[in-house]
Design an enzyme around this catalytic site. Structure first.
Site, mmCIF file in Angstrom:
data_model
loop_
_atom_site.group_PDB
_atom_site.id
_atom_site.type_symbol
_atom_site.label_atom_id
_atom_site.label_comp_id
_atom_site.label_asym_id
_atom_site.label_seq_id
_atom_site.Cartn_x
_atom_site.Cartn_y
_atom_site.Cartn_z
ATOM 1 N N LYS A 1 0.828 -1.196 0.000
ATOM 2 C CA LYS A 1 0.000 0.000 0.000
ATOM 3 C C LYS A 1 0.876 1.265 0.000
ATOM 4 O O LYS A 1 2.096 1.178 0.259
ATOM 5 C CB LYS A 1 -0.919 -0.041 1.239
ATOM 6 C CG LYS A 1 -1.881 -1.246 1.240
ATOM 7 C CD LYS A 1 -2.776 -1.248 2.484
ATOM 8 C CE LYS A 1 -3.769 -2.391 2.460
ATOM 9 N NZ LYS A 1 -4.679 -2.379 3.625
ATOM 10 N N TYR B 1 -12.282 -4.008 -3.354
ATOM 11 C CA TYR B 1 -12.774 -4.360 -2.020
ATOM 12 C C TYR B 1 -14.194 -4.917 -2.047
ATOM 13 O O TYR B 1 -14.618 -5.550 -1.078
ATOM 14 C CB TYR B 1 -12.663 -3.156 -1.077
ATOM 15 C CG TYR B 1 -11.243 -3.010 -0.538
ATOM 16 C CD1 TYR B 1 -10.709 -3.969 0.329
ATOM 17 C CD2 TYR B 1 -10.426 -1.958 -0.917
ATOM 18 C CE1 TYR B 1 -9.403 -3.867 0.801
ATOM 19 C CE2 TYR B 1 -9.121 -1.849 -0.452
ATOM 20 C CZ TYR B 1 -8.615 -2.815 0.409
ATOM 21 O OH TYR B 1 -7.319 -2.726 0.875
ATOM 22 N N ASN C 1 -1.781 -0.296 7.325
ATOM 23 C CA ASN C 1 -1.166 -1.580 7.687
ATOM 24 C C ASN C 1 -0.281 -2.162 6.589
ATOM 25 O O ASN C 1 -0.081 -3.356 6.490
ATOM 26 C CB ASN C 1 -2.238 -2.583 8.139
ATOM 27 C CG ASN C 1 -3.352 -2.739 7.121
ATOM 28 O OD1 ASN C 1 -3.222 -2.294 5.981
ATOM 29 N ND2 ASN C 1 -4.434 -3.383 7.513
ATOM 30 N N HIS D 1 -1.836 -5.342 1.512
ATOM 31 C CA HIS D 1 -3.078 -6.098 1.351
ATOM 32 C C HIS D 1 -2.688 -7.524 0.962
ATOM 33 O O HIS D 1 -1.755 -7.720 0.184
ATOM 34 C CB HIS D 1 -3.943 -5.516 0.230
ATOM 35 C CG HIS D 1 -4.991 -6.485 -0.236
ATOM 36 N ND1 HIS D 1 -6.179 -6.662 0.443
ATOM 37 C CD2 HIS D 1 -5.003 -7.376 -1.264
ATOM 38 C CE1 HIS D 1 -6.881 -7.606 -0.169
ATOM 39 N NE2 HIS D 1 -6.195 -8.051 -1.209
ATOM 40 N N GLU E 1 -9.300 -11.368 -7.353
ATOM 41 C CA GLU E 1 -8.451 -10.172 -7.267
ATOM 42 C C GLU E 1 -7.331 -10.198 -8.318
ATOM 43 O O GLU E 1 -6.985 -9.164 -8.882
ATOM 44 C CB GLU E 1 -7.849 -10.063 -5.866
ATOM 45 C CG GLU E 1 -8.896 -9.708 -4.820
ATOM 46 C CD GLU E 1 -8.357 -9.630 -3.395
ATOM 47 O OE1 GLU E 1 -9.128 -9.232 -2.514
ATOM 48 O OE2 GLU E 1 -7.174 -9.968 -3.167
HETATM 49 P P1 ADP Z 1 -7.515 -7.165 5.636
HETATM 50 O O1 ADP Z 1 -6.728 -6.134 4.846
HETATM 51 O O2 ADP Z 1 -6.740 -7.648 6.832
HETATM 52 O O3 ADP Z 1 -8.033 -8.294 4.782
HETATM 53 P P2 ADP Z 1 -10.198 -6.039 5.636
HETATM 54 O O4 ADP Z 1 -10.411 -6.703 4.325
HETATM 55 O O5 ADP Z 1 -11.224 -6.287 6.699
HETATM 56 O O6 ADP Z 1 -8.776 -6.387 6.256
HETATM 57 O O7 ADP Z 1 -10.131 -4.457 5.433
HETATM 58 C C1 ADP Z 1 -9.440 -3.905 4.337
HETATM 59 C C2 ADP Z 1 -8.590 -2.743 4.802
HETATM 60 O O8 ADP Z 1 -9.448 -1.691 5.251
HETATM 61 C C3 ADP Z 1 -7.680 -3.007 5.994
HETATM 62 O O9 ADP Z 1 -6.456 -3.619 5.618
HETATM 63 C C4 ADP Z 1 -7.474 -1.630 6.558
HETATM 64 O O10 ADP Z 1 -6.505 -0.887 5.835
HETATM 65 C C5 ADP Z 1 -8.843 -0.986 6.323
HETATM 66 N N1 ADP Z 1 -9.781 -1.102 7.462
HETATM 67 C C6 ADP Z 1 -10.489 -2.204 7.817
HETATM 68 N N2 ADP Z 1 -11.303 -1.939 8.868
HETATM 69 C C7 ADP Z 1 -11.111 -0.647 9.168
HETATM 70 C C8 ADP Z 1 -11.662 0.238 10.155
HETATM 71 N N3 ADP Z 1 -12.576 -0.174 11.021
HETATM 72 N N4 ADP Z 1 -11.226 1.518 10.198
HETATM 73 C C9 ADP Z 1 -10.314 1.957 9.316
HETATM 74 N N5 ADP Z 1 -9.768 1.192 8.348
HETATM 75 C C10 ADP Z 1 -10.143 -0.101 8.272
HETATM 76 MG MG MG Z 2 -9.526 -8.329 3.317
#
Ligand code: ADP
Ligand code: MG
Length: 214
Positions: free
Chosen positions: A27, A67, A170, A173, A184
């Protein structure tokens, strides 16, 4: 009974776990933190094979579609975000409805992911989806395991991101399931941008005869 020269048939089957592929995106914060090489190293050193890579500044449309490819994503992400608060004995600041939570998250995510260049990659190897998720770590860096990319290189949390009205930073992805990965990969890569090639490492990782060392 199997004679010495006969090879186990599963090695040649296209559904062997070694053909599994997953999508990883470094990212914008991962690029800006100078972590491209570190992230690639972690997936490469476990034995996964890089079969596609590109850099781009994604459009809002590309990110929104990415997403929402999984029709369950809105519910799952909302529930995960709410649970992170309830686990700490707190009420979610936006809503108790996962869809309302994710509507806000998606808007912030689009802003975050279109802020600068990203690196998109396809990694292949045995149980690639699960292995990459394990090395990547949980969504919220505050609780991601030590030893994972998100646990070792960043210190964000849901409460910080909510307070600052932004997405959780974080670094990477990683696809959450084999189905998500396949969808994806098709979304980000054209067929001729993903490469089928032999890597010498694979003989040691997967061949019945350890690659014929002697
Ligand atoms: P992952 O990336 O671990 O698969 P998700 O698919 O649930 O997690 O969410 C996608 C991305 O959205 C996360 O990596 C994070 O950057 C962001 N995100 C998820 N939940 C939140 C939240 N409650 N507040 C802010 N950002 C979030
Ligand atoms: Mg995810």
């Amino acid at each position: 009974m199997r004679c010495g020269s006969e090879k186990p048939t599963m090695i040649f089957m296209k559904n062997h776990p070694k053909f599994e592929r997953t999508l990883v995106i470094i990212k914008p914060d991962g690029i800006q933190r100078g972590l491209i090489a570190e992230v690639i190293k972690r997936y490469e050193q476990i034995g996964l094979k890089l079969v596609g890579i590109k850099m781009m500044v994604p459009t809002a449309e590309l990110i929104e579609k990415h997403y929402t490819l999984d029709s369950e994503w809105r519910v799952k992400t909302g529930l995960k975000s709410i649970k992170a608060y309830t686990d700490k004995g707190l009420k979610h600041p936006v809503s108790n409805d996962p869809l309302e939570v994710t509507a806000v998250v998606l808007k912030k995510l689009i802003e975050y992911m279109t802020k600068g260049p990203i690196v998109a990659m396809v990694w292949q190897g045995a149980h690639a989806v699960q292995i990459v998720r394990k090395l990547t770590g949980g969504t919220e860096p505050l609780t991601s395991d030590v030893g994972t990319i998100r646990g070792d290189f960043v210190l964000d949390s849901y409460s910080m991101s909510d307070n600052d009205h932004r997405a959780v930073r974080n670094l990477v992805h990683a696809s959450g399931s084999v189905k998500e990965a396949n969808d994806e990969i098709t979304h980000w890569f054209k067929k001729d941008e993903v490469f089928d090639y032999k890597l010498l490492n694979e003989a040691i990782l997967y061949d019945f005869e350890l690659g014929g060392i002697l």
